[in-house]
Design a protein around this motif. Structure first.
Motif, PDB file in Angstrom:
ATOM      1  N   PHE A  36       6.156   6.448  -4.733  1.00 14.49           N
ATOM      2  CA  PHE A  36       6.379   6.375  -3.300  1.00 14.49           C
ATOM      3  C   PHE A  36       6.913   4.996  -2.950  1.00 14.49           C
ATOM      4  CE2 PHE A  36       3.118   9.583  -3.820  1.00 14.49           C
ATOM      5  CZ  PHE A  36       3.539  10.591  -2.965  1.00 14.49           C
ATOM      6  N   TYR A  37       8.002   4.968  -2.210  1.00 15.10           N
ATOM      7  CA  TYR A  37       8.600   3.735  -1.706  1.00 15.10           C
ATOM      8  C   TYR A  37       8.325   3.736  -0.206  1.00 15.10           C
ATOM      9  CZ  TYR A  37      10.845   3.387  -6.222  1.00 15.10           C
ATOM     10  OH  TYR A  37      11.078   3.282  -7.563  1.00 15.10           O
ATOM     11  N   VAL A  38       7.414   2.877   0.234  1.00 19.15           N
ATOM     12  CA  VAL A  38       6.921   3.000   1.607  1.00 19.15           C
ATOM     13  C   VAL A  38       6.969   1.692   2.383  1.00 19.15           C
ATOM     14  CG1 VAL A  38       5.406   4.925   1.012  1.00 19.15           C
ATOM     15  CG2 VAL A  38       4.522   2.617   0.918  1.00 19.15           C
ATOM     16  N   ARG A  39       6.991   1.858   3.687  1.00 20.11           N
ATOM     17  CA  ARG A  39       6.875   0.747   4.631  1.00 20.11           C
ATOM     18  C   ARG A  39       5.982   1.273   5.749  1.00 20.11           C
ATOM     19  NH1 ARG A  39      11.510  -3.333   5.752  1.00 20.11           N
ATOM     20  NH2 ARG A  39      10.475  -4.781   7.145  1.00 20.11           N
ATOM     21  N   THR A  40       4.772   0.773   5.821  1.00 17.44           N
ATOM     22  CA  THR A  40       3.789   1.317   6.746  1.00 17.44           C
ATOM     23  C   THR A  40       3.055   0.211   7.489  1.00 17.44           C
ATOM     24  OG1 THR A  40       2.109   1.342   5.009  1.00 17.44           O
ATOM     25  CG2 THR A  40       3.381   3.349   5.300  1.00 17.44           C
ATOM     26  N   LYS A  41       2.337   0.623   8.524  1.00 22.25           N
ATOM     27  CA  LYS A  41       1.527  -0.313   9.299  1.00 22.25           C
ATOM     28  C   LYS A  41       0.104  -0.401   8.773  1.00 22.25           C
ATOM     29  CE  LYS A  41       3.991   0.143  13.652  1.00 22.25           C
ATOM     30  NZ  LYS A  41       3.854   0.422  15.085  1.00 22.25           N
ATOM     31  N   SER A  42      -0.210   0.419   7.788  1.00 20.94           N
ATOM     32  CA  SER A  42      -1.519   0.375   7.137  1.00 20.94           C
ATOM     33  C   SER A  42      -1.330   0.839   5.698  1.00 20.94           C
ATOM     34  CB  SER A  42      -2.518   1.277   7.862  1.00 20.94           C
ATOM     35  OG  SER A  42      -2.098   2.611   7.825  1.00 20.94           O
ATOM     36  N   GLY A  43      -2.321   0.602   4.876  1.00 23.28           N
ATOM     37  CA  GLY A  43      -2.210   0.981   3.474  1.00 23.28           C
ATOM     38  C   GLY A  43      -2.214   2.489   3.288  1.00 23.28           C
ATOM     39  N   PHE A  71       3.252   2.961  -6.150  1.00 20.70           N
ATOM     40  CA  PHE A  71       3.838   2.522  -4.884  1.00 20.70           C
ATOM     41  C   PHE A  71       4.738   1.314  -5.078  1.00 20.70           C
ATOM     42  CE2 PHE A  71      -0.095   4.665  -3.750  1.00 20.70           C
ATOM     43  CZ  PHE A  71       0.328   5.495  -2.724  1.00 20.70           C
ATOM     44  N   ALA A  72       5.748   1.229  -4.218  1.00 20.80           N
ATOM     45  CA  ALA A  72       6.661   0.082  -4.174  1.00 20.80           C
ATOM     46  C   ALA A  72       7.140  -0.040  -2.729  1.00 20.80           C
ATOM     47  CB  ALA A  72       7.840   0.281  -5.121  1.00 20.80           C
ATOM     48  N   PRO A  73       7.731  -1.189  -2.381  1.00 20.06           N
ATOM     49  CA  PRO A  73       8.239  -1.316  -1.010  1.00 20.06           C
ATOM     50  C   PRO A  73       9.459  -0.429  -0.795  1.00 20.06           C
ATOM     51  CG  PRO A  73       8.852  -3.229  -2.301  1.00 20.06           C
ATOM     52  CD  PRO A  73       7.938  -2.408  -3.163  1.00 20.06           C
ATOM     53  N   TYR A  74       9.633  -0.008   0.427  1.00 21.34           N
ATOM     54  CA  TYR A  74      10.779   0.799   0.840  1.00 21.34           C
ATOM     55  C   TYR A  74      12.054   0.016   0.569  1.00 21.34           C
ATOM     56  CZ  TYR A  74      13.569   3.728   4.002  1.00 21.34           C
ATOM     57  OH  TYR A  74      14.506   4.564   4.540  1.00 21.34           O
ATOM     58  N   CYS A 118       8.560  14.498  -8.849  1.00 21.44           N
ATOM     59  CA  CYS A 118       7.277  14.541  -8.190  1.00 21.44           C
ATOM     60  C   CYS A 118       6.715  15.949  -8.292  1.00 21.44           C
ATOM     61  CB  CYS A 118       7.445  14.120  -6.731  1.00 21.44           C
ATOM     62  SG  CYS A 118       5.883  13.910  -5.870  1.00 21.44           S
ATOM     63  N   SER A 119       5.466  16.054  -8.674  1.00 24.73           N
ATOM     64  CA  SER A 119       4.853  17.385  -8.781  1.00 24.73           C
ATOM     65  C   SER A 119       3.557  17.413  -7.994  1.00 24.73           C
ATOM     66  CB  SER A 119       4.579  17.723 -10.247  1.00 24.73           C
ATOM     67  OG  SER A 119       3.690  16.788 -10.811  1.00 24.73           O
TER      68      SER A 119
END
Length: 99
Positions: A11-18, A29-32, A96-97
């Motif tokens: 998942f490559y994400v940018r969020t306001k919380s974990g 996980f990695a940054p978006y 992804c499965s």
């Protein structure tokens, strides 16, 4: 971001919380990293214009111990997909499965 029953997913994400994971394993996980025209405006409109680093602070609701959960990890920088990978590969073919 809440993730259920994921296995072997990146998942490559940018969020306001974990991110929160449940009943998942081998999740990374990695940054978006995707970029496109208008991205800056979209991030500002959604309140995500500041990088928080929360992508690296996942919580595993099935792992209540104080040490790192074995069910998730950070994608090493050398293993992260290049942004053009996201445009060229349909999500179902990205490896992804789930259940």
């Amino acid at each position: 971001l809440r993730i259920h029953s994921a296995m072997e997913c990146d998942f490559y994400v940018r969020t306001k919380s974990g991110p929160i994971i449940e009943h998942s394993s081998h999740v990374r996980f990695a940054p978006y990293t995707l970029d496109y025209p208008g991205l800056r405006n979209h991030l500002e409109a959604s309140g995500l214009d500041q990088e928080t680093g929360f992508w690296a602070k996942a919580e595993d609701f099935n792992w209540l111990r104080s040490q790192q959960s074995p069910n998730w990890s950070i994608i090493p920088a050398d293993d992260r997909a290049l942004p053009d990978f996201f445009l060229a590969v349909p999500p179902a073919a990205a490896g992804c499965s789930g259940p």
